[in-house]
Scaffold this active site. Sequence first.
Site, PDB file in Angstrom:
ATOM      1  N   LYS A  22      85.501  48.006  40.959  1.00 38.51           N
ATOM      2  CA  LYS A  22      86.683  46.603  41.669  1.00 38.51           C
ATOM      3  C   LYS A  22      86.591  46.915  40.053  1.00 38.51           C
ATOM      4  O   LYS A  22      87.343  47.265  39.391  1.00 38.51           O
ATOM      5  CB  LYS A  22      85.643  45.328  42.012  1.00 38.51           C
ATOM      6  CG  LYS A  22      87.207  44.421  41.409  1.00 38.51           C
ATOM      7  CD  LYS A  22      86.616  43.276  42.033  1.00 38.51           C
ATOM      8  CE  LYS A  22      86.806  42.936  43.496  1.00 38.51           C
ATOM      9  NZ  LYS A  22      87.328  41.548  43.728  1.00 38.51           N
ATOM     10  N   ARG A  92      84.253  37.455  40.244  1.00 36.32           N
ATOM     11  CA  ARG A  92      84.070  38.304  41.013  1.00 36.32           C
ATOM     12  C   ARG A  92      82.897  39.313  41.322  1.00 36.32           C
ATOM     13  O   ARG A  92      83.343  39.221  40.110  1.00 36.32           O
ATOM     14  CB  ARG A  92      85.615  38.967  41.459  1.00 36.32           C
ATOM     15  CG  ARG A  92      86.675  38.081  41.765  1.00 36.32           C
ATOM     16  CD  ARG A  92      88.088  39.081  42.237  1.00 36.32           C
ATOM     17  NE  ARG A  92      89.315  38.241  41.630  1.00 36.32           N
ATOM     18  CZ  ARG A  92      90.084  37.560  42.729  1.00 36.32           C
ATOM     19  NH1 ARG A  92      89.904  38.046  43.665  1.00 36.32           N
ATOM     20  NH2 ARG A  92      91.310  37.086  42.296  1.00 36.32           N
ATOM     21  N   GLY A 101      83.962  40.556  51.448  1.00 32.63           N
ATOM     22  CA  GLY A 101      83.287  40.038  51.787  1.00 32.63           C
ATOM     23  C   GLY A 101      81.492  39.376  51.765  1.00 32.63           C
ATOM     24  O   GLY A 101      80.950  39.099  52.163  1.00 32.63           O
ATOM     25  N   MET A 103      80.066  39.532  48.335  1.00 25.95           N
ATOM     26  CA  MET A 103      78.922  38.407  47.620  1.00 25.95           C
ATOM     27  C   MET A 103      79.478  37.843  46.867  1.00 25.95           C
ATOM     28  O   MET A 103      80.846  37.665  48.067  1.00 25.95           O
ATOM     29  CB  MET A 103      78.926  39.791  46.566  1.00 25.95           C
ATOM     30  CG  MET A 103      77.429  40.915  46.705  1.00 25.95           C
ATOM     31  SD  MET A 103      76.637  41.360  45.675  1.00 25.95           S
ATOM     32  CE  MET A 103      78.789  43.370  46.083  1.00 25.95           C
ATOM     33  N   ARG A 336      91.489  49.434  45.781  1.00 26.35           N
ATOM     34  CA  ARG A 336      90.196  50.575  45.600  1.00 26.35           C
ATOM     35  C   ARG A 336      90.642  51.297  47.312  1.00 26.35           C
ATOM     36  O   ARG A 336      92.000  50.516  47.800  1.00 26.35           O
ATOM     37  CB  ARG A 336      89.266  48.958  46.420  1.00 26.35           C
ATOM     38  CG  ARG A 336      89.051  48.683  48.238  1.00 26.35           C
ATOM     39  CD  ARG A 336      88.056  47.990  48.044  1.00 26.35           C
ATOM     40  NE  ARG A 336      89.033  46.830  49.483  1.00 26.35           N
ATOM     41  CZ  ARG A 336      88.226  45.253  49.496  1.00 26.35           C
ATOM     42  NH1 ARG A 336      87.157  45.222  48.626  1.00 26.35           N
ATOM     43  NH2 ARG A 336      88.739  44.504  50.500  1.00 26.35           N
ATOM     44  N   HIS A 454      88.001  39.250  58.636  1.00 28.45           N
ATOM     45  CA  HIS A 454      86.727  40.196  58.565  1.00 28.45           C
ATOM     46  C   HIS A 454      86.456  40.643  59.550  1.00 28.45           C
ATOM     47  O   HIS A 454      86.506  42.386  59.276  1.00 28.45           O
ATOM     48  CB  HIS A 454      85.879  38.641  58.379  1.00 28.45           C
ATOM     49  CG  HIS A 454      84.483  39.275  57.903  1.00 28.45           C
ATOM     50  ND1 HIS A 454      83.345  39.704  59.475  1.00 28.45           N
ATOM     51  CD2 HIS A 454      83.923  39.648  56.960  1.00 28.45           C
ATOM     52  CE1 HIS A 454      82.846  39.746  58.858  1.00 28.45           C
ATOM     53  NE2 HIS A 454      82.483  39.914  57.410  1.00 28.45           N
ATOM     54  N   ARG A 616      77.155  85.895  80.945  1.00 30.86           N
ATOM     55  CA  ARG A 616      75.805  86.032  80.923  1.00 30.86           C
ATOM     56  C   ARG A 616      75.110  86.343  82.304  1.00 30.86           C
ATOM     57  O   ARG A 616      75.287  85.385  83.203  1.00 30.86           O
ATOM     58  CB  ARG A 616      74.985  84.934  79.556  1.00 30.86           C
ATOM     59  CG  ARG A 616      73.856  85.560  79.220  1.00 30.86           C
ATOM     60  CD  ARG A 616      72.836  84.576  79.190  1.00 30.86           C
ATOM     61  NE  ARG A 616      72.282  83.856  80.346  1.00 30.86           N
ATOM     62  CZ  ARG A 616      71.708  82.417  79.399  1.00 30.86           C
ATOM     63  NH1 ARG A 616      71.216  82.669  78.085  1.00 30.86           N
ATOM     64  NH2 ARG A 616      71.605  81.566  80.565  1.00 30.86           N
ATOM     65  N   SER A 763      73.798  88.709  71.071  1.00 35.18           N
ATOM     66  CA  SER A 763      74.198  87.177  70.281  1.00 35.18           C
ATOM     67  C   SER A 763      73.302  86.486  70.151  1.00 35.18           C
ATOM     68  O   SER A 763      72.101  86.718  71.475  1.00 35.18           O
ATOM     69  CB  SER A 763      75.180  86.121  71.616  1.00 35.18           C
ATOM     70  OG  SER A 763      75.400  85.755  71.780  1.00 35.18           O
ATOM     71  N   CYS A 830      74.491  81.587  70.070  1.00 36.58           N
ATOM     72  CA  CYS A 830      74.866  80.886  70.860  1.00 36.58           C
ATOM     73  C   CYS A 830      74.188  79.620  70.767  1.00 36.58           C
ATOM     74  O   CYS A 830      74.018  78.997  72.116  1.00 36.58           O
ATOM     75  CB  CYS A 830      75.465  81.780  72.345  1.00 36.58           C
ATOM     76  SG  CYS A 830      73.864  82.688  72.891  1.00 36.58           S
ATOM     77  N   TYR A 850      80.562  85.430  65.108  1.00 37.30           N
ATOM     78  CA  TYR A 850      81.006  83.911  65.637  1.00 37.30           C
ATOM     79  C   TYR A 850      79.399  82.738  65.647  1.00 37.30           C
ATOM     80  O   TYR A 850      78.811  83.677  66.006  1.00 37.30           O
ATOM     81  CB  TYR A 850      82.110  84.329  66.747  1.00 37.30           C
ATOM     82  CG  TYR A 850      80.925  84.490  68.144  1.00 37.30           C
ATOM     83  CD1 TYR A 850      80.367  83.870  68.628  1.00 37.30           C
ATOM     84  CD2 TYR A 850      81.346  86.365  68.115  1.00 37.30           C
ATOM     85  CE1 TYR A 850      80.127  84.654  69.769  1.00 37.30           C
ATOM     86  CE2 TYR A 850      80.025  86.985  69.257  1.00 37.30           C
ATOM     87  CZ  TYR A 850      80.039  86.307  70.386  1.00 37.30           C
ATOM     88  OH  TYR A 850      79.088  86.785  71.190  1.00 37.30           O
TER      89      TYR A 850
HETATM   90  C1  PEP Z   1      69.368  80.498  73.953  1.00 41.23           C
HETATM   91  O1  PEP Z   1      68.031  80.368  74.812  1.00 41.23           O
HETATM   92  O2  PEP Z   1      69.450  80.385  72.657  1.00 41.23           O
HETATM   93  C2  PEP Z   1      70.359  80.451  74.802  1.00 41.23           C
HETATM   94  C3  PEP Z   1      71.533  79.883  74.676  1.00 41.23           C
HETATM   95  O3  PEP Z   1      69.803  80.704  76.238  1.00 41.23           O
HETATM   96  P1  PEP Z   1      69.468  79.594  76.604  1.00 41.23           P
HETATM   97  O4  PEP Z   1      69.934  78.261  76.379  1.00 41.23           O
HETATM   98  O5  PEP Z   1      70.078  80.324  78.376  1.00 41.23           O
HETATM   99  O6  PEP Z   1      67.989  79.473  76.985  1.00 41.23           O
HETATM  100 MG    MG Z   2      68.104  81.481  76.495  1.00 45.18          MG
END
Ligand code: PEP
Ligand code: MG
Length: 872
Positions: A22, A92, A101, A103, A336, A454, A616, A763, A830, A850
């Site tokens: 403030k 204040r 509110g 203090m 603020r 409030h 998979r 992956s 993944c 990714y």
């Molecule tokens: C992993 O092992 O990271 C994976 C994605 O496969 P799962 O979890 O199905 O074993």
């Molecule tokens: Mg796995």
Amino acid sequence: MNRWVYLFSEGSKEQRDLLGGKGANLAEMTKLGLPVPTGFTVTTEACLHYLNHGNQLIAEMKEQVMTAVEKLSLKTGKRFNDLENPLLVSVRSGSKFSMPGMMDTVLNLGLNDQTVVALASNSQNERFAYDCYRRLLQMFGNVVMGLDNNEFENRITALKKVNGLNFDNELTADHWKQIVSEYKEIYRKQLKREFPQDPIEQLYLAIEAVFGSWNNQRAKTYRRLHDISDDLGTAVNIQEMVFGNFGDSSGTGVVFSRNPSLGDPGLFGEYLINAQGEDVVAGVRTPKPIQVLADELPEQFQQLKEICENLEKHYHDMQDVEFTIEREKLFILQTRSGKRTSKAALKILLDFYNEGIIDENELVNRIEAKDLEAALHPNFDADSLKKRVSFLSGLAASPGAATGAVYFTAEAATEAKARGEQVILVREETSPEDIEGIAVSEAVITSRGGMTSHAAVVARGMGICSVVGCERLDVSETEKRATVAGETIEEGTILSVDGSTGKIYFGEIPMEEVTNTVALDDLHAIWDRHARIKVRANAETPKDIQTGMALGAVGIGLARTEHMFFEKSRLLKFRQLILADSLDERLAVLKELKAVQKQDFKFMYEAAQGKATTIRLLDPPLHEFLPKGADECREVAKDLGKTFNEVKRKTDNLAEVNPMLGFRGLRLGVAYPEIYQMQAEAIIEAACEVTQENDFVIQPEIMIPFTIDAQEFARVRSAIETAIQASLEKQQLVLAYQIGTMIEIPRACFVAEEIAEYADFFSFGTNDLTQMALGLSRDDSPRIITQYLDSGIFADDPFQVLDEAGVGALMKLAIEGGRKTNPQLKIGICGEAAAHPKSIAFLKDLGIDYISCSPFRIPQAKMTLAQAALKM
Ligand code: PEP
Ligand code: MG
């Protein structure tokens, strides 16, 4: 000499640590030339010194306060105790982080038996002067002297009753004079002392009280809930009083520069004519919406609007502004950063960006993960809601939707929550003491108070659904019940609350599952411009795939096909497959399964609408599929037309001591190539059909799990390709596809260079890779990990945040090896840890293409990736 005091003209917004939020903003606004009443700030360092040295205002502080008061007098032409032109100030609190509110505040300080007379004659309004004086006596008594506020309020109620009056504003000057003398009597009776007449004594005591309020219970609770350090202390702002209760051309209010619930542009807030600041937040009188001010005091409204717009541009943020109009002159008492809902936070940032207030870089970096997450929270299912009639409505103070059992006190709510109940707190109005109860509630309902009361402000800040000002609701906290139009709500009654419409319903309403806001669509486009690493979804059901796509996935990164076999009839087929005694029997089951799988894949492709799809092949830890115990064996035997002994013997043969390290993944493909061949054919044939039926092309990515060796992979790949080629030739079709592998076993990382000769993509399955790199079972690790986290050996759970030193090093090795063989090798990740912001900080430089994660984590992953890319 230490510097304990700063004039507003000496500070700036950068000094929040020292001057509190403030104080720093009052200084900044003074610098900007805005109409801020003159004043000064006693620093947070002074507070800490005071608290750490026996609660003493040392002489040096007092001297500096007096010097500042002198300067204030010079600037305003008013002096303490002056019988012509007395100086009156507000005192204040204001810490680094706003704690609304929590203090203490004292207004009208400087009034005493003499100066009240001067105020009466200067204002030519005796009633006003004595109302101010009684307010000082009341606030000072409560905040500084610790007297119960009800003691004071009861006197006013009694006086009104005796005189047959309903409202405070019907009381006359004489009434207030009488109240003043009754209040002084309270001091004498309860404290055995007089109310201090010396303004300087009043000031020192008030400063001490504000410093002390840093450690009151509700402030401590608020800090704990909001992760604010106890070591910051509060500053004290002493400011020339301006009066909103000077008659009908005066008023006071609180405005947000934009709508804090939805984020829409335009002033949003409330004000009261002829009132002093605390009246607005206290919810005692019902304030008017700020737009009405445009009619009542148009010039001041316009000036306020412009100031708010300029403050937004200056601070690059939505502002919460307190103002007072004293006889048509507008003053800004505070600005603020405004608390807002998550939905509003996103919209405001996007609008700022579109209005040119912030650039793209600032937009991307300022979005907070919690807002993004909360914006994805479900609302009530629209169809179910349509069928329901609300029995009560109020002001939609904080959006969202919740169902729970009603409790009427913060304590009861907290206890019920501890018993595992979903709780709705219902109160006449809330006060800072209720903070703990609000925090544990799914929703907060009040019968009184407006949008800046409030309950409304706190619930909105916490992202808790809230409906306030339900005037038809009569709440009795002592009787633990509320009534509305003859209906009674008892403790424990289940209600559903819609904080976006302000409607309340009896009983439970189902929740909607996916919400994708307009803002999110715009954000995806911006994130996509910055993040090099893409985000895919781990999903296999059409519903999850659609959610993933709606939440910004560029494709599916992991469809676990074994998840398609948990449904009862399929489970039986799968059991038949693994319990089959001969190749012929297996082939017969596979034929049936192929038709089912092909349909599954068609649904998946259609849901993904031509986006990349990695499927998979089966990776079933067998124990999840084997019948358990004699009874289940008997049942399966009956269903499959086998004998109990046959099933039992086969099941026992397949049982493993450590199934997670057993007959899984590719090992199944080596032992029974026909299983993977069936899946590959189904994947390809479904892709051909969906491509023919639509205007998008499916190019499936077939992913083989649990690879440990190049030859192992090559052998299975070749079997799969033989089946695929035969199938394509039979149909006389051509289709592009890829076959890649998961990298989830340490050995695969070491031999990645060779595996990449046969694999089109990698992956990383960091769930398994973590389990094996750390020698910590995925299923049994929590107990060990908790201990490691508690004792500080691990900073994070490696199954949630990628273990950089171990698993990360293995990944680097695999990427280096794989890309040595195939520089174009596509690489994803993944496992669960992929989407964690801390993992992303590491992954961004690793060279992956990714990340694939569960649908609801996608927006945050995309945002973190864009933020990381911009910081590079
Ligand atoms: C992993 O092992 O990271 C994976 C994605 O496969 P799962 O979890 O199905 O074993
Ligand atoms: Mg796995």
